[in-house]
Write an enzyme that holds these catalytic residues in place. Structure first.
Site, PDB file in Angstrom:
ATOM      1  N   SER A  94     -44.341  45.579  68.621  1.00 53.86           N
ATOM      2  CA  SER A  94     -45.548  44.961  69.224  1.00 53.86           C
ATOM      3  C   SER A  94     -46.536  44.817  68.095  1.00 53.86           C
ATOM      4  O   SER A  94     -46.208  43.832  67.178  1.00 53.86           O
ATOM      5  CB  SER A  94     -46.213  45.522  70.244  1.00 53.86           C
ATOM      6  OG  SER A  94     -47.060  45.184  71.214  1.00 53.86           O
ATOM      7  N   ASP A 216     -40.449  40.117  79.967  1.00 52.05           N
ATOM      8  CA  ASP A 216     -41.971  40.798  79.188  1.00 52.05           C
ATOM      9  C   ASP A 216     -43.306  40.102  79.582  1.00 52.05           C
ATOM     10  O   ASP A 216     -43.362  39.153  79.006  1.00 52.05           O
ATOM     11  CB  ASP A 216     -41.452  40.769  77.767  1.00 52.05           C
ATOM     12  CG  ASP A 216     -42.436  41.617  76.971  1.00 52.05           C
ATOM     13  OD1 ASP A 216     -43.507  42.160  77.385  1.00 52.05           O
ATOM     14  OD2 ASP A 216     -42.226  42.103  75.769  1.00 52.05           O
ATOM     15  N   HIS A 244     -41.550  45.948  77.837  1.00 54.49           N
ATOM     16  CA  HIS A 244     -42.153  45.638  76.519  1.00 54.49           C
ATOM     17  C   HIS A 244     -41.634  46.691  75.520  1.00 54.49           C
ATOM     18  O   HIS A 244     -41.987  46.463  74.303  1.00 54.49           O
ATOM     19  CB  HIS A 244     -43.781  45.400  76.683  1.00 54.49           C
ATOM     20  CG  HIS A 244     -44.349  45.059  75.326  1.00 54.49           C
ATOM     21  ND1 HIS A 244     -43.868  43.789  74.473  1.00 54.49           N
ATOM     22  CD2 HIS A 244     -45.171  45.646  74.471  1.00 54.49           C
ATOM     23  CE1 HIS A 244     -44.773  43.729  73.591  1.00 54.49           C
ATOM     24  NE2 HIS A 244     -45.475  44.649  73.402  1.00 54.49           N
TER      25      HIS A 244
END
Length: 267
Positions: A94, A216, A244
């Site tokens: 991320s 996601d 995610h």
């Protein structure tokens, strides 16, 4: 202050090359526990917590330094200098995918490859760019976080984790969010969700694997496609996963994709 204490650095394995795992927003290095052991027989594994997260030194959190992702990128380079046998394979989840990319732009010679798990250079929709959120969506999330942090984490933990057949993982993520310092979490959330590093993509020269999830809500598939188009020497792989955090909800498939990429890169 030592880098070890600041970033809670841990190492495993004793291979000739280094692979480094860095977690996403609100998490810590334990998020990699299902993946990193399989690499420790072949690599030196380096794990760290971003300052302000996990068991890092919360007293080292400087709102000016960490007012952009560049402050965390500086820390990554410090850890590499002290603990890695560079060039390293950097695996970032991320927001840390962008942190790693920024570090690689500063010192590309220290990186052999970057593996981006659920990355996003910009979370905001902008013209033809689909980031996943309109400005009012981000403003609403950040306002809720300011007003009621507990409500925010209870709302966001299931969204971020996904994995509807594994509710224990959403509970784990919620527990991690609950352990965070709310003031630091609020600041880092604003930095994360309002960042825009699309203009930096053209400056990234280190080979990249973009590991995208099929469903996601944080980083939709359009984001992975955009990164693949705009990152030189990149490959895009999509994993069948809701959420995610595929390194938790689909760790074997995630590790297989990473291993296949590294094997091809070596030839």
């Amino acid at each position: 202050m030592s880098v070890h204490h600041r970033n809670n650095v841990h190492c495993a394995g004793d291979g000739p090359a280094t692979i480094m795992f860095v977690h996403g927003y609100g998490c810590d290095q334990e998020m990699w526990r299902f993946i990193y052991p399989s690499f420790a027989s072949r690599y030196r594994v380096v794990l760290m917590d971003l300052v302000g997260s996990g068991n890092s030194d919360l007293g080292a959190y400087d709102r000016d330094k960490y007012g952009t992702l560049h402050g965390h990128a500086e820390d990554v380079l410090d850890v590499i200098d002290l603990y890695a046998r560079s060039p390293v394979i950097f695996v970032g989840h991320s927001v840390s995918a962008m942190i790693g990319m920024l570090a690689s732009i500063v010192s590309p010679d220290k990186f052999a490859a970057q593996v981006m798990v659920g990355p996003s250079p910009c979370y905001l929709n902008d013209g033809d760019y689909i980031g996943g959120y309109n400005p009012e969506d981000i403003d609403g999330l950040l306002q809720l976080m300011e007003l009621d942090y507990d409500s925010w984490i209870k709302r966001m933990a299931p969204v971020i984790m996904g994995a509807p057949t594994q509710p224990v993982l959403s509970q784990e993520l919620l527990s991690r969010f609950e352990r965070n310092d709310p003031e630091i979490a609020r600041h880092f959330a604003r930095v994360t969700f309002t960042s825009d590093h699309r203009a930096d993509l053209a400056r990234s020269t280190v080979p990249a694997l973009i590991l995208q999830c099929s469903d996601d809500m944080i980083a939709p598939r359009e984001v992975g496609d955009y990164l693949h188009r705009n990152l030189a020497n990149s490959q895009l792989a999509t994993i069948d996963n809701i959420g995610h955090c595929p390194h938790l909800s689909s760790p074997s498939a995630s590790a297989d994709i990473i291993n296949d990429y590294l094997a091809a890169l070596a030839h």
